[in-house]
Design a protein around this motif. Structure first.
Motif, mmCIF file in Angstrom:
data_model
loop_
_atom_site.group_PDB
_atom_site.id
_atom_site.type_symbol
_atom_site.label_atom_id
_atom_site.label_comp_id
_atom_site.label_asym_id
_atom_site.label_seq_id
_atom_site.Cartn_x
_atom_site.Cartn_y
_atom_site.Cartn_z
ATOM 1 N N LEU A 168 0.809 -1.230 0.000
ATOM 2 C CA LEU A 168 0.000 0.000 0.000
ATOM 3 C C LEU A 168 0.839 1.275 0.000
ATOM 4 O O LEU A 168 0.311 2.358 -0.248
ATOM 5 N N GLY A 169 2.126 1.145 0.269
ATOM 6 C CA GLY A 169 2.976 2.326 0.340
ATOM 7 C C GLY A 169 3.092 3.075 -0.969
ATOM 8 O O GLY A 169 3.227 4.307 -0.982
ATOM 9 N N SER A 170 3.030 2.357 -2.089
ATOM 10 C CA SER A 170 3.130 3.023 -3.388
ATOM 11 C C SER A 170 1.975 3.998 -3.599
ATOM 12 O O SER A 170 2.145 5.062 -4.199
ATOM 13 N N TYR A 171 0.790 3.632 -3.130
ATOM 14 C CA TYR A 171 -0.346 4.545 -3.220
ATOM 15 C C TYR A 171 -0.076 5.825 -2.427
ATOM 16 O O TYR A 171 -0.375 6.931 -2.890
ATOM 17 N N ALA A 172 0.446 5.648 -1.214
ATOM 18 C CA ALA A 172 0.712 6.813 -0.364
ATOM 19 C C ALA A 172 1.741 7.731 -1.011
ATOM 20 O O ALA A 172 1.579 8.965 -1.016
ATOM 21 N N ALA A 173 2.808 7.152 -1.559
ATOM 22 C CA ALA A 173 3.842 7.964 -2.212
ATOM 23 C C ALA A 173 3.296 8.646 -3.451
ATOM 24 O O ALA A 173 3.593 9.820 -3.713
ATOM 25 N N ALA A 174 2.490 7.929 -4.236
ATOM 26 C CA ALA A 174 1.896 8.533 -5.435
ATOM 27 C C ALA A 174 0.982 9.690 -5.067
ATOM 28 O O ALA A 174 0.997 10.750 -5.719
ATOM 29 N N ALA A 175 0.178 9.515 -4.028
ATOM 30 C CA ALA A 175 -0.710 10.586 -3.576
ATOM 31 C C ALA A 175 0.096 11.804 -3.143
ATOM 32 O O ALA A 175 -0.246 12.951 -3.473
ATOM 33 N N ALA A 176 1.162 11.560 -2.392
ATOM 34 C CA ALA A 176 1.990 12.662 -1.888
ATOM 35 C C ALA A 176 2.609 13.459 -3.031
ATOM 36 O O ALA A 176 2.543 14.695 -3.065
ATOM 37 N N VAL A 177 3.218 12.753 -3.977
ATOM 38 C CA VAL A 177 3.897 13.438 -5.082
ATOM 39 C C VAL A 177 2.887 14.096 -6.009
ATOM 40 O O VAL A 177 3.107 15.216 -6.495
ATOM 41 N N ALA A 178 1.766 13.437 -6.264
ATOM 42 C CA ALA A 178 0.741 14.037 -7.116
ATOM 43 C C ALA A 178 0.253 15.352 -6.528
ATOM 44 O O ALA A 178 0.030 16.332 -7.256
ATOM 45 N N LYS A 179 0.105 15.398 -5.217
ATOM 46 C CA LYS A 179 -0.311 16.645 -4.568
ATOM 47 C C LYS A 179 0.771 17.709 -4.694
ATOM 48 O O LYS A 179 0.485 18.877 -4.995
ATOM 49 N N ARG A 187 -5.727 13.449 -13.126
ATOM 50 C CA ARG A 187 -4.353 12.941 -13.169
ATOM 51 C C ARG A 187 -3.933 12.345 -11.835
ATOM 52 O O ARG A 187 -3.141 11.399 -11.787
ATOM 53 N N MET A 188 -4.448 12.896 -10.746
ATOM 54 C CA MET A 188 -4.138 12.308 -9.446
ATOM 55 C C MET A 188 -4.716 10.896 -9.350
ATOM 56 O O MET A 188 -4.069 9.982 -8.812
ATOM 57 N N ALA A 189 -5.922 10.707 -9.877
ATOM 58 C CA ALA A 189 -6.516 9.373 -9.883
ATOM 59 C C ALA A 189 -5.681 8.419 -10.745
ATOM 60 O O ALA A 189 -5.484 7.252 -10.393
ATOM 61 N N TRP A 190 -5.188 8.914 -11.874
ATOM 62 C CA TRP A 190 -4.320 8.075 -12.702
ATOM 63 C C TRP A 190 -3.046 7.693 -11.940
ATOM 64 O O TRP A 190 -2.576 6.562 -12.032
ATOM 65 N N ALA A 191 -2.482 8.644 -11.206
ATOM 66 C CA ALA A 191 -1.270 8.344 -10.430
ATOM 67 C C ALA A 191 -1.527 7.224 -9.439
ATOM 68 O O ALA A 191 -0.713 6.290 -9.302
ATOM 69 N N LEU A 192 -2.659 7.285 -8.749
ATOM 70 C CA LEU A 192 -2.998 6.223 -7.798
ATOM 71 C C LEU A 192 -3.214 4.904 -8.530
ATOM 72 O O LEU A 192 -2.788 3.839 -8.058
ATOM 73 N N GLY A 193 -3.853 4.961 -9.699
ATOM 74 C CA GLY A 193 -4.090 3.744 -10.461
ATOM 75 C C GLY A 193 -2.814 3.108 -10.965
ATOM 76 O O GLY A 193 -2.644 1.882 -10.912
ATOM 77 N N GLY A 224 5.768 5.188 -6.375
ATOM 78 C CA GLY A 224 4.790 6.265 -6.278
ATOM 79 C C GLY A 224 5.236 7.527 -6.985
ATOM 80 O O GLY A 224 4.451 8.204 -7.660
ATOM 81 N N LEU A 225 6.526 7.844 -6.847
ATOM 82 C CA LEU A 225 7.079 9.023 -7.520
ATOM 83 C C LEU A 225 6.940 8.875 -9.031
ATOM 84 O O LEU A 225 6.463 9.783 -9.723
ATOM 85 N N GLN A 226 7.344 7.740 -9.557
ATOM 86 C CA GLN A 226 7.289 7.532 -10.998
ATOM 87 C C GLN A 226 5.849 7.527 -11.505
ATOM 88 O O GLN A 226 5.558 8.049 -12.590
ATOM 89 N N ALA A 227 4.946 6.967 -10.734
ATOM 90 C CA ALA A 227 3.539 6.941 -11.132
ATOM 91 C C ALA A 227 2.988 8.348 -11.270
ATOM 92 O O ALA A 227 2.250 8.655 -12.224
ATOM 93 N N ALA A 228 3.329 9.232 -10.334
ATOM 94 C CA ALA A 228 2.824 10.604 -10.387
ATOM 95 C C ALA A 228 3.356 11.354 -11.600
ATOM 96 O O ALA A 228 2.623 12.116 -12.247
ATOM 97 N N PHE A 229 4.624 11.137 -11.926
ATOM 98 C CA PHE A 229 5.180 11.818 -13.086
ATOM 99 C C PHE A 229 4.589 11.277 -14.389
ATOM 100 O O PHE A 229 4.353 12.038 -15.339
ATOM 101 N N LEU A 230 4.340 9.986 -14.462
ATOM 102 C CA LEU A 230 3.678 9.437 -15.638
ATOM 103 C C LEU A 230 2.282 10.037 -15.790
ATOM 104 O O LEU A 230 1.876 10.442 -16.885
ATOM 105 N N ALA A 231 1.549 10.103 -14.688
ATOM 106 C CA ALA A 231 0.194 10.657 -14.741
ATOM 107 C C ALA A 231 0.210 12.122 -15.150
ATOM 108 O O ALA A 231 -0.678 12.585 -15.871
ATOM 109 N N ARG A 232 1.217 12.864 -14.703
ATOM 110 C CA ARG A 232 1.297 14.274 -15.080
ATOM 111 C C ARG A 232 1.370 14.433 -16.600
ATOM 112 O O ARG A 232 0.851 15.411 -17.157
#
Length: 470
Positions: A168-179, A187-193, A224-232
């Motif tokens: 579950l940590g990847s979700y938390a990191a993705a949420a943090a970076v997306a914010k 895009r934040m939803a995509w980052a979590l996905g 999580g970091l990489q997911a947020a940048f991909l979603a961006r």
């Protein structure tokens, strides 16, 4: 994605979390929670700096030289080295978790997955400031804890063999970076996905004391970091990553779409989950802490000493016995997951700090002799949430029985702020000069003030001023 697809995504649990994440600001967060976030950040930085001396951190740094051969813009804390953001997040997350002293009751270890990711982005993104880092941290803790509760809670999740920090940590990191990146709700939803479609972490390390547990925190931060940048950039993630019948988080890792799972997005903004995180005072698995509270209480109240103890009986759950029952550990992580070893340390030395979980003490004859007299008995009828009952019998026939339902460090039995700050100083001074330790403390506790983030980044990016000691 067309308008119909966007509408469908907005109706999912992921969409609800993302809409809240995109809309709230630091001003919506109660002052007590904002201040506690800074204390948790301070605690995490202390853990990470002290963790530099561990073999896990040293090996992760060596791997970073190959994974990011040209260096990069994100600092590997306390080393003067830099790497690509994802690699730096992985190394710092691994180091932060290496001493088993980082915070718990979030995802479980929310600080070690969110802050390495956030700081790596802050190092390489000019738009970051301290307020936005705090917003990202608070939202990361929010998502992580809500998903943990939706999956059935820490002990049920772990009883199935999943390590929550990894799954579950990847979700938390993705949420943090997306914010932090200021992503909109879509895009934040995509980052979590994206993060949720590539996550994992099992308790297999418990069989032989492998280092992989530390990597779970670092890997989650990186993912999580990489997911947020991909979603961006518009890279899409599954809208129903939490509830999808095939491969959704709760059906796959949890207990299905229970009422708890369906309610993960309820009450957002009313009770921020960062206040539910706890601070460790013992450098071992959280499941051992109640036993240590009892042991230290017996030692203080009754003057009980190790040489007087004939036996220690621990009534616990089958999961606790399987996870914590090793009597004679050979590695650091085995010692940190050994209730007999940790309890023996507490009775012999009156504490259970990180120094007692190093090669200097593992194998110590006195500790091993007492640990051999600690016996765990599993009771199938005990609830997974129950803490162990400790019974000590002395050589002269006395019997002491105790249980600590809420161990020190739990939000319901919190560590005082002065003690959190003292813990940070003790850890940070292993690598930083006293004056720098004070500067970092002041900057972190004023993180939402202009210039503070730059000060924090500069201190963490510099090479350590002194050698660590184990």
């Amino acid at each position: 994605m067309d308008s119909a697809g966007i509408a469908q995504a907005a109706a999912t649990l992921t969409g609800a979390l993302a809409r809240f994440g995109a809309s709230f600001s630091l001003g919506d967060v109660p002052e007590d929670d904002r201040h506690y976030a800074k204390l948790l950040a301070l605690d995490l930085f202390g853990c990470a700096l002290a963790g530099l001396d561990t073999e896990e951190a040293r090996l992760a740094r060596r791997a970073a030289h190959s994974l990011s051969p040209g260096g990069g813009g994100a600092s590997i804390w306390g080393t003067g080295e830099a790497a690509a953001p994802g690699v730096a997040a992985m190394v710092n997350g691994t180091a932060a978790h290496a001493l088993e002293l980082d915070d718990f009751h979030g995802v479980d270890h929310s600080g070690a997955v969110t802050l390495p990711a956030l700081m790596a982005v802050a190092d390489t993104g000019g738009e970051a400031d301290g307020k936005r880092v705090l917003e990202g941290m608070i939202f990361g803790y929010e998502v992580g804890r809500r998903l943990l509760d939706g999956a059935g809670g820490y002990r049920r999740h772990n009883a199935a063999g999943w390590h929550t920090t990894g799954t579950l940590g990847s979700y938390a990191a993705a949420a943090a970076v997306a914010k932090l990146l200021g992503l909109d709700g879509q895009r934040m939803a995509w980052a979590l996905g994206i993060a949720g479609s590539f996550t994992g972490g099992t308790w297999a390390f418990n069989e032989d004391g492998a280092m992989s547990k530390r990597y779970h925190a670092g890997a989650a931060a990186q993912t999580g970091l990489q997911a947020a940048f991909l979603a961006r950039e518009g890279f899409t993630g599954p809208a129903a990553v939490l509830e999808a019948e095939r491969g959704g988080c709760f059906p796959l890792y949890g207990e299905g779409m229970t009422p708890a799972a369906r309610s993960v997005a309820e009450g957002l903004g009313r009770d921020f989950r960062i206040g539910w995180a706890g601070v460790k005072v013992y450098a071992c698995c959280r499941g051992i802490h109640s036993a240590l509270d009892v042991a230290l209480d017996f030692r203080q109240e009754h003057g009980l000493r190790a040489e007087e103890i004939a036996s220690v009986h621990v009534l616990c759950t089958p999961v606790q016995k399987g996870q914590l029952g090793l009597a004679l550990p050979k590695t650091r992580i085995e010692a940190q997951f050994s209730l007999p070893y940790s309890t023996a340390v507490a009775f012999l030395h009156g504490e259970a700090g990180y120094e007692f979980f190093t090669e200097k003490w593992i194998g110590d004859p006195e500790i091993e002799a007492l640990a051999a007299r600690v016996v765990l008995e599993a009771d199938e009828g005990r609830s997974l949430e129950e803490e162990p009952v400790i019974t000590v019998r002395t050589r002269d026939g006395r019997v002491f029985t105790g249980q600590q339902p809420v161990p020190i460090g739990d939000p319901a039995n919190p560590v005082p702020e002065a003690d959190i700050r003292a813990k940070y100083r003790a850890l940070a001074t292993r690598h930083l000069a006293p004056g720098t330790v004070r500067r970092l403390e002041e900057a972190v506790l004023a993180l939402d003030s202009p210039g503070s983030l730059a000060e924090v980044r500069a201190i963490l990016a510099a090479r350590a001023e002194r050698s660590g000691r184990e």
